[in-house]
Design a protein around this motif. Sequence first.
Motif, mmCIF file in Angstrom:
data_model
loop_
_atom_site.group_PDB
_atom_site.id
_atom_site.type_symbol
_atom_site.label_atom_id
_atom_site.label_comp_id
_atom_site.label_asym_id
_atom_site.label_seq_id
_atom_site.Cartn_x
_atom_site.Cartn_y
_atom_site.Cartn_z
ATOM 1 N N MET A 1 -134.242 -96.516 -20.843
ATOM 2 C CA MET A 1 -135.439 -96.365 -20.257
ATOM 3 C C MET A 1 -135.679 -95.093 -20.837
ATOM 4 O O MET A 1 -135.247 -94.164 -21.225
ATOM 5 N N LYS A 2 -137.280 -95.034 -20.976
ATOM 6 C CA LYS A 2 -137.911 -93.928 -21.940
ATOM 7 C C LYS A 2 -138.679 -93.003 -20.483
ATOM 8 O O LYS A 2 -139.136 -93.571 -19.569
ATOM 9 N N CYS A 3 -138.823 -91.856 -20.940
ATOM 10 C CA CYS A 3 -139.548 -90.758 -19.971
ATOM 11 C C CYS A 3 -141.123 -91.402 -20.100
ATOM 12 O O CYS A 3 -141.607 -91.652 -21.028
ATOM 13 N N LYS A 4 -141.552 -91.369 -18.775
ATOM 14 C CA LYS A 4 -143.149 -91.547 -18.815
ATOM 15 C C LYS A 4 -144.184 -90.637 -19.403
ATOM 16 O O LYS A 4 -145.058 -91.018 -19.942
ATOM 17 N N ASN A 5 -143.418 -89.336 -19.290
ATOM 18 C CA ASN A 5 -144.272 -88.469 -19.905
ATOM 19 C C ASN A 5 -144.233 -88.041 -21.254
ATOM 20 O O ASN A 5 -145.149 -88.093 -22.274
ATOM 21 N N CYS A 6 -142.934 -87.851 -21.976
ATOM 22 C CA CYS A 6 -142.830 -87.678 -23.204
ATOM 23 C C CYS A 6 -142.002 -88.635 -24.187
ATOM 24 O O CYS A 6 -142.087 -88.496 -25.451
ATOM 25 N N GLY A 7 -141.604 -89.547 -23.716
ATOM 26 C CA GLY A 7 -140.961 -90.962 -24.291
ATOM 27 C C GLY A 7 -139.680 -90.628 -24.635
ATOM 28 O O GLY A 7 -139.123 -91.581 -25.413
ATOM 29 N N GLN A 8 -138.962 -89.460 -24.217
ATOM 30 C CA GLN A 8 -137.385 -89.147 -24.278
ATOM 31 C C GLN A 8 -136.622 -90.467 -23.933
ATOM 32 O O GLN A 8 -137.039 -90.941 -22.722
ATOM 33 N N GLU A 9 -135.763 -90.831 -24.618
ATOM 34 C CA GLU A 9 -134.649 -91.683 -24.223
ATOM 35 C C GLU A 9 -134.048 -91.293 -22.871
ATOM 36 O O GLU A 9 -133.419 -90.451 -23.224
ATOM 37 N N LEU A 10 -133.860 -91.908 -21.836
ATOM 38 C CA LEU A 10 -133.090 -91.345 -20.456
ATOM 39 C C LEU A 10 -132.033 -92.422 -20.108
ATOM 40 O O LEU A 10 -132.018 -93.785 -20.553
ATOM 41 N N GLY A 11 -130.987 -92.060 -19.043
ATOM 42 C CA GLY A 11 -130.269 -92.824 -18.686
ATOM 43 C C GLY A 11 -130.782 -93.820 -17.725
ATOM 44 O O GLY A 11 -131.940 -93.822 -17.133
ATOM 45 N N GLU A 12 -130.096 -94.759 -17.179
ATOM 46 C CA GLU A 12 -130.433 -95.614 -16.073
ATOM 47 C C GLU A 12 -131.166 -95.208 -14.946
ATOM 48 O O GLU A 12 -132.058 -95.588 -14.277
ATOM 49 N N ARG A 13 -130.228 -93.987 -14.291
ATOM 50 C CA ARG A 13 -130.839 -93.630 -13.087
ATOM 51 C C ARG A 13 -131.394 -92.131 -13.077
ATOM 52 O O ARG A 13 -131.307 -91.330 -12.130
ATOM 53 N N VAL A 14 -131.981 -91.732 -14.090
ATOM 54 C CA VAL A 14 -132.437 -90.391 -14.295
ATOM 55 C C VAL A 14 -133.688 -90.262 -13.540
ATOM 56 O O VAL A 14 -134.556 -91.097 -13.698
ATOM 57 N N LYS A 15 -133.765 -89.381 -12.544
ATOM 58 C CA LYS A 15 -135.253 -89.277 -11.676
ATOM 59 C C LYS A 15 -136.006 -88.128 -12.209
ATOM 60 O O LYS A 15 -137.255 -88.183 -12.145
ATOM 61 N N VAL A 16 -135.503 -87.257 -13.066
ATOM 62 C CA VAL A 16 -136.277 -85.928 -13.783
ATOM 63 C C VAL A 16 -135.936 -86.219 -15.277
ATOM 64 O O VAL A 16 -134.679 -85.907 -15.605
ATOM 65 N N CYS A 17 -137.000 -85.837 -15.997
ATOM 66 C CA CYS A 17 -136.579 -85.951 -17.669
ATOM 67 C C CYS A 17 -136.204 -84.367 -17.743
ATOM 68 O O CYS A 17 -136.634 -83.588 -17.308
ATOM 69 N N PRO A 18 -135.108 -84.433 -18.614
ATOM 70 C CA PRO A 18 -134.400 -82.951 -18.665
ATOM 71 C C PRO A 18 -135.325 -82.428 -19.904
ATOM 72 O O PRO A 18 -135.133 -80.823 -19.971
ATOM 73 N N ILE A 19 -136.256 -82.702 -20.572
ATOM 74 C CA ILE A 19 -136.979 -82.312 -21.562
ATOM 75 C C ILE A 19 -138.103 -81.646 -20.966
ATOM 76 O O ILE A 19 -138.444 -80.376 -20.995
ATOM 77 N N CYS A 20 -138.914 -82.548 -20.399
ATOM 78 C CA CYS A 20 -140.518 -82.081 -20.016
ATOM 79 C C CYS A 20 -140.368 -81.811 -18.508
ATOM 80 O O CYS A 20 -141.415 -81.676 -17.932
ATOM 81 N N GLN A 21 -139.262 -82.333 -17.475
ATOM 82 C CA GLN A 21 -139.065 -82.006 -16.268
ATOM 83 C C GLN A 21 -140.132 -82.774 -15.516
ATOM 84 O O GLN A 21 -140.419 -82.717 -14.273
ATOM 85 N N GLY A 25 -140.054 -91.442 -10.864
ATOM 86 C CA GLY A 25 -140.606 -92.569 -9.897
ATOM 87 C C GLY A 25 -139.498 -93.605 -9.735
ATOM 88 O O GLY A 25 -139.836 -94.618 -9.337
ATOM 89 N N ILE A 26 -138.170 -93.176 -10.051
ATOM 90 C CA ILE A 26 -137.152 -94.248 -9.867
ATOM 91 C C ILE A 26 -136.628 -94.064 -8.590
ATOM 92 O O ILE A 26 -136.453 -93.074 -7.905
ATOM 93 N N ASN A 27 -136.275 -95.277 -7.807
ATOM 94 C CA ASN A 27 -135.881 -95.202 -6.746
ATOM 95 C C ASN A 27 -134.377 -95.954 -6.519
ATOM 96 O O ASN A 27 -133.903 -96.175 -7.721
#
Length: 151
Positions: A1-21, A25-27
């Motif tokens: 899954m990719k970050c909605k804001n910066c496009g960084q590759e994220l894990g399955e259940r990451v709720k906040v991007c570590p790069i852009c914070q 919107g994951i539930n």
Amino acid sequence: MKCKNCGQELGERVKVCPICQAEQGINEVGNRSQEQMQEDLMNEQEGINKIFQQDYLNKVGLQNEMSGHEKEVLEEEVYEHQKSRLIAGLLQLFLGGFGAGRFYLGYTGVAVGQLCTLPLFGIGYIWGFIDGILILCGQLDLDADGVPLKG
């Protein structure tokens, strides 16, 4: 899954991007955003509404195609336990103080009220007599179950 804001590759259940914070919107259901779930719910509701609309249109169409006699037969089948207006009215006229007509129609609360007011100088009888006249004149159209009175 990719970050909605910066496009960084994220894990399955990451709720906040570590790069852009940015919140993702994951539930608890998984990788589906609230917007996606809301859209699915709206689509499902729209499908249900279409089913009800089609069912209604089918019923209306069938009723329009029926002859007068067929409609009468259908109504008789639907209301096989109709109570008689004449019987209810006569019971109220002659035994109204005891709430007989109201008991017959299923209105037990009113019938008990008439029964309780009978000893009070005959008020229950007068109430029952007037009630019987109103029933016979058509002021009461339905029994306690909502079924129309016949006659």
